[in-house]
Design a protein around this motif. Structure first.
Motif: not given
Length: 153
Positions: A29-31, A64-69, A76-87, A145-153
């Protein structure tokens, strides 16, 4: 996830004929800072637990796409958020398997955003919505992972 497919589709959207753009991927996760623009999207994908093999669909996959120009170079640096198994207890974050159609949609949206934001091109008004999956359960923030990092909602 095949990053080459993402890169191929991104490059076919030629953003500016005299500028060079690169697409890179990160697991971190970049800032954002004063030289970076963030562009957040939501798509649909399948996940498979590497521990128990359970598959599950999600319509809440964050990207999330982090874009620098600067000058004639863009990254463009791409971060795709994962999910974990609930079981599975303490399950790792799994990488989403995003369909080619949804990768194309994400790349079209990204290229359109870059053209408008950095090159002041007119908004085409075209909107691309991800191909949604049939899901019988609700989104589970504790496993996102998105929710845990404040990206959802």
């Amino acid at each position: 996830m095949d990053h080459q497919e993402w890169k191929r589709i991104f490059q076919t959207g030629i953003i500016h004929p005299h500028h060079t753009w690169r697409l890179e991927f990160t697991d971190d996760l970049l800032s954002a800072n004063e030289t970076t623009t963030q562009y957040k999207r939501t798509t649909s994908a399948w996940f498979t637990c590497r521990r128990c093999g359970r598959p599950w669909p999600s319509n809440e996959v964050k990207v999330i796409f982090y874009i620098r120009h600067a000058d004639d170079q863009g990254t463009v640096i791409v971060k795709v958020f994962g999910q974990s198994c609930k079981n599975c207890e303490e399950a790792p974050m799994e990488t989403p398997q995003i369909s080619l159609e949804n990768i194309e949609i994400l790349m079209h949206e990204l290229v359109e955003m870059i053209k408008i934001y950095f090159y002041h091109e007119e908004d085409s008004g075209r909107r691309w919505n991800p191909i949604r999956l049939v899901i019988n359960s609700t989104h589970e923030p504790d496993h996102c992972e998105g929710c845990k990092n404040g990206m959802c909602g």
